[in-house]
Design a protein around this motif. Structure first.
Motif, mmCIF file in Angstrom:
data_model
loop_
_atom_site.group_PDB
_atom_site.id
_atom_site.type_symbol
_atom_site.label_atom_id
_atom_site.label_comp_id
_atom_site.label_asym_id
_atom_site.label_seq_id
_atom_site.Cartn_x
_atom_site.Cartn_y
_atom_site.Cartn_z
ATOM 1 N N GLN A 1 0.853 -1.185 0.000
ATOM 2 C CA GLN A 1 0.000 0.000 0.000
ATOM 3 C C GLN A 1 0.886 1.231 0.000
ATOM 4 N N GLY A 2 1.236 1.695 -1.207
ATOM 5 C CA GLY A 2 2.214 2.762 -1.330
ATOM 6 C C GLY A 2 1.871 4.011 -0.544
ATOM 7 N N ASN A 3 0.610 4.464 -0.608
ATOM 8 C CA ASN A 3 0.245 5.687 0.110
ATOM 9 C C ASN A 3 0.317 5.503 1.620
ATOM 10 N N ILE A 4 -0.157 4.339 2.095
ATOM 11 C CA ILE A 4 -0.121 4.062 3.536
ATOM 12 C C ILE A 4 1.327 3.957 4.011
ATOM 13 N N MET A 5 2.162 3.282 3.221
ATOM 14 C CA MET A 5 3.574 3.152 3.588
ATOM 15 C C MET A 5 4.234 4.523 3.713
ATOM 16 N N PHE A 6 3.904 5.402 2.788
ATOM 17 C CA PHE A 6 4.503 6.728 2.791
ATOM 18 C C PHE A 6 4.064 7.530 4.018
ATOM 19 N N LEU A 7 2.758 7.464 4.336
ATOM 20 C CA LEU A 7 2.245 8.177 5.505
ATOM 21 C C LEU A 7 2.891 7.656 6.792
ATOM 22 N N GLN A 8 2.959 6.333 6.907
ATOM 23 C CA GLN A 8 3.524 5.739 8.114
ATOM 24 C C GLN A 8 5.023 5.972 8.208
ATOM 25 N N ALA A 9 5.703 5.890 7.072
ATOM 26 C CA ALA A 9 7.143 6.126 7.063
ATOM 27 C C ALA A 9 7.461 7.539 7.532
ATOM 28 N N GLY A 10 6.607 8.500 7.169
ATOM 29 C CA GLY A 10 6.808 9.867 7.618
ATOM 30 C C GLY A 10 6.769 9.973 9.130
ATOM 31 N N LEU A 11 5.781 9.322 9.730
ATOM 32 C CA LEU A 11 5.661 9.363 11.187
ATOM 33 C C LEU A 11 6.836 8.672 11.876
ATOM 34 N N VAL A 12 7.226 7.505 11.367
ATOM 35 C CA VAL A 12 8.324 6.766 12.014
ATOM 36 C C VAL A 12 9.634 7.536 11.855
ATOM 37 N N THR A 13 9.839 8.156 10.691
ATOM 38 C CA THR A 13 11.034 8.988 10.488
ATOM 39 C C THR A 13 11.071 10.109 11.511
ATOM 40 N N TRP A 14 9.930 10.772 11.699
ATOM 41 C CA TRP A 14 9.877 11.852 12.685
ATOM 42 C C TRP A 14 10.120 11.322 14.091
ATOM 43 N N ILE A 15 9.522 10.192 14.447
ATOM 44 C CA ILE A 15 9.678 9.624 15.790
ATOM 45 C C ILE A 15 11.158 9.396 16.107
ATOM 46 N N ILE A 16 11.874 8.764 15.173
ATOM 47 C CA ILE A 16 13.295 8.493 15.400
ATOM 48 C C ILE A 16 14.074 9.801 15.518
ATOM 49 N N TYR A 17 13.818 10.712 14.618
ATOM 50 C CA TYR A 17 14.540 11.992 14.641
ATOM 51 C C TYR A 17 14.213 12.779 15.913
ATOM 52 N N TYR A 18 12.964 12.782 16.307
ATOM 53 C CA TYR A 18 12.530 13.547 17.480
ATOM 54 C C TYR A 18 13.185 13.036 18.761
ATOM 55 N N TYR A 19 13.265 11.713 18.900
ATOM 56 C CA TYR A 19 13.802 11.159 20.138
ATOM 57 C C TYR A 19 15.326 11.123 20.176
ATOM 58 N N PHE A 20 15.975 10.966 19.015
ATOM 59 C CA PHE A 20 17.424 10.748 19.034
ATOM 60 C C PHE A 20 18.241 11.826 18.334
ATOM 61 N N LYS A 21 17.564 12.719 17.566
ATOM 62 C CA LYS A 21 18.264 13.793 16.843
ATOM 63 C C LYS A 21 19.428 13.242 16.009
ATOM 64 N N THR A 22 19.231 12.084 15.414
ATOM 65 C CA THR A 22 20.249 11.449 14.587
ATOM 66 C C THR A 22 20.329 12.123 13.218
ATOM 67 N N GLY A 23 21.424 11.876 12.510
ATOM 68 C CA GLY A 23 21.588 12.379 11.154
ATOM 69 C C GLY A 23 20.713 11.616 10.173
ATOM 70 N N MET A 24 20.795 12.003 8.901
ATOM 71 C CA MET A 24 19.908 11.449 7.893
ATOM 72 C C MET A 24 19.987 9.928 7.803
ATOM 73 N N TRP A 25 21.185 9.383 7.607
ATOM 74 C CA TRP A 25 21.281 7.947 7.345
ATOM 75 C C TRP A 25 20.945 7.106 8.572
ATOM 76 N N ALA A 26 21.353 7.543 9.742
ATOM 77 C CA ALA A 26 20.981 6.810 10.960
ATOM 78 C C ALA A 26 19.475 6.852 11.167
ATOM 79 N N THR A 27 18.874 8.024 10.910
ATOM 80 C CA THR A 27 17.429 8.177 11.084
ATOM 81 C C THR A 27 16.666 7.264 10.138
ATOM 82 N N VAL A 28 16.998 7.319 8.843
ATOM 83 C CA VAL A 28 16.221 6.526 7.872
ATOM 84 C C VAL A 28 16.484 5.036 8.026
ATOM 85 N N PHE A 29 17.688 4.660 8.483
ATOM 86 C CA PHE A 29 17.952 3.231 8.700
ATOM 87 C C PHE A 29 17.101 2.689 9.844
ATOM 88 N N LEU A 30 17.132 3.396 10.985
ATOM 89 C CA LEU A 30 16.358 2.933 12.144
ATOM 90 C C LEU A 30 14.855 2.995 11.867
#
Length: 459
Positions: A133-162
């Protein structure tokens, strides 16, 4: 060398960090993998990019139209207003990530790759469902990306990997969890549900037999014809937002709303705002419709070359035809649960006021209603969907209070239960929580497989 450096710098740091362009590239690759004509592949790539741009326009317009209301609510009453809707959350993520929003596309790719790997090694993982479900994946990926960045303030590659790791495991494990139940509902159609309430559907299937009788199906109950208007997204979203936003704006008072309206009659403005929400939803869904088919075919093209025989997880609405009355039944009782939960928040003067959005209100409870009805009849569908509505609101308060987002949160059942739980662990334990979360989720399909084998041996 300078030319190559400039090329790769522009391609990866500017072109591929733009979500519409990056997803267009993915679509192009998928269509070429399917050996489609080059012209068709390019056309599909362009439609994907344009569709995502349309979605972004609708989402940003929604935010700009609702922000004055939420701001006035906070200023006048000291209440934080949070809309529980996937696209409201998407808008909040765009605003929160800013220039880093392009990271989300990489999270999608990594997450999809994780899902493919888990299915590829299904002999050991016991996972065979591929979330498409491409649209659902994109919406959810946005939230998970923000969650990781918000809690850990990691750089781009660490954020998107986690983020990709967590999202990909979620996409793989939870559709797999409800595959057998989906097969019972559809009579062996050969697909699972890949959406935003898989855990809720699983709970419904487990709890329903204990509180109801599946022989007493809601499909035997005759529903009044006027309820069919709620099957129309535009009508339903307009009416629901008129009730909730209208109620909030009435509470703000004539003077405040008139100021927002720029001199127009304040009651007319309230009605126009409700209709405007439906307009934005229509714009968003138009964009989604444009790119989701292309992106899904692309993912299918990529996966078929690697994963023959995988079970595809599709949109939740695919099961509605198998129990149409349960769809309306689930929506009605879910709405009652949400309305009462919101009333409770108002009664206790909660610092966060949840504003229900149409998409989780309808699609979540309708889908859970189908599962509940199949395994526990109308009584189970009524009770479970009522509490689903309550959980959506109260879970929304929990999630909003720890998400770091303002204005919107996801709203769907799994994102009011599973993901706030994950966020709480991340908040308490930090990065060491991620291996724990990964292990727990990966154990689920193995335990499920063991139990299914035990049942077969027993019978």
């Amino acid at each position: 060398m300078d030319f190559l450096y400039s090329f790769f710098n522009i391609f990866f740091n500017q072109f591929m960090t733009q979500a519409p362009l990056m997803l267009g590239v993915i679509t192009l690759i998928g269509y070429l993998a399917l050996k489609k004509p080059i012209g068709e592949a390019i056309a599909s790539s362009i439609k994907t990019s344009v569709g995502v741009l349309i979605l972004q326009v609708g989402a940003s317009t929604m935010v700009s139209s609702l922000k004055p209301i939420l701001t006035s609510l906070t200023e006048k009453f000291g209440i934080l207003g949070v809309i529980i809707d996937p696209y409201a959350a998407y808008s909040s993520v765009i605003e929160a990530l800013g220039d880093s929003f392009g990271w989300v596309g990489y999270t999608v790719m990594i997450g999809f790759g994780v899902n493919i790997l888990l299915v590829l090694f299904k002999r050991w993982t016991k996972i065979k469902t591929l979330f498409l479900q491409g649209n659902i994946m994109f919406l959810q990926a946005g939230l998970v990306t923000w969650i990781i960045y918000y809690y850990f303030k990691t750089g781009m590659w660490a954020t998107v990997f986690l983020a990709g790791l967590l999202a990909g495991i979620y996409w793989a494990v939870f559709p797999n969890l409800i595959f057998k139940q989906t097969e019972e509902i559809t009579g062996g159609a050969g697909f699972s549900i890949g959406h935003q309430q898989m855990f809720g559907c699983w709970l419904a299937a487990i709890i329903a037999p204990k509180i109801g009788n599946k022989s007493q199906s809601v499909e035997e109950i005759k529903l009044p014809g006027y309820l069919s208007i709620f099957q129309d997204t535009i009508v339903a979203s307009s009416l629901i937002m008129l009730i909730f936003l209208g109620g909030i704006m009435l509470a703000l008072g004539e003077e405040t709303v008139t100021k927002m309206a720029g001199g127009k009659n304040w009651l007319v403005h309230i009605y126009l705002v409700a209709l405007g929400f439906a307009v934005n939803i229509t714009i968003i869904l138009t964009g989604v419709k444009m790119f989701v088919a292309e992106l899904t075919n692309s993912f299918k093209g990529i996966s078929e070359k690697i994963l023959p025989g995988a079970v595809i997880a599709v949109d939740c609405s695919a099961i509605y035809i198998f129990s149409p009355n349960a769809v309306i039944f689930g929506f009605i009782f879910g709405a009652i649960g949400q309305f009462l939960a919101v009333s409770f928040l108002i009664l206790i003067s909660a610092p966060i006021l949840i504003i229900p959005g149409f998409i989780p209100l309808f699609f979540d409870n309708a889908t859970i209603g189908v599962f509940a009805n199949k395994f526990g009849g109308w009584k189970a569908a009524a009770i479970i969907c009522f509490f689903s509505g309550v959980i959506q609101v109260l879970g929304g308060v929990w999630a909003a209070s720890i998400s770091g987002l303002s204005g919107g949160w996801q709203g769907s059942f799994d994102w009011e239960t599973v993901w706030p739980g994950i966020m709480s662990l991340l908040k308490i334990m930090g990065i060491p929580a991620i291996p724990l979360i990964v292990i727990v989720m990966l154990i689920i399909p193995i335990i499920q497989d063991m139990r299914e084998k035990e049942k077969v041996e027993t019978t």
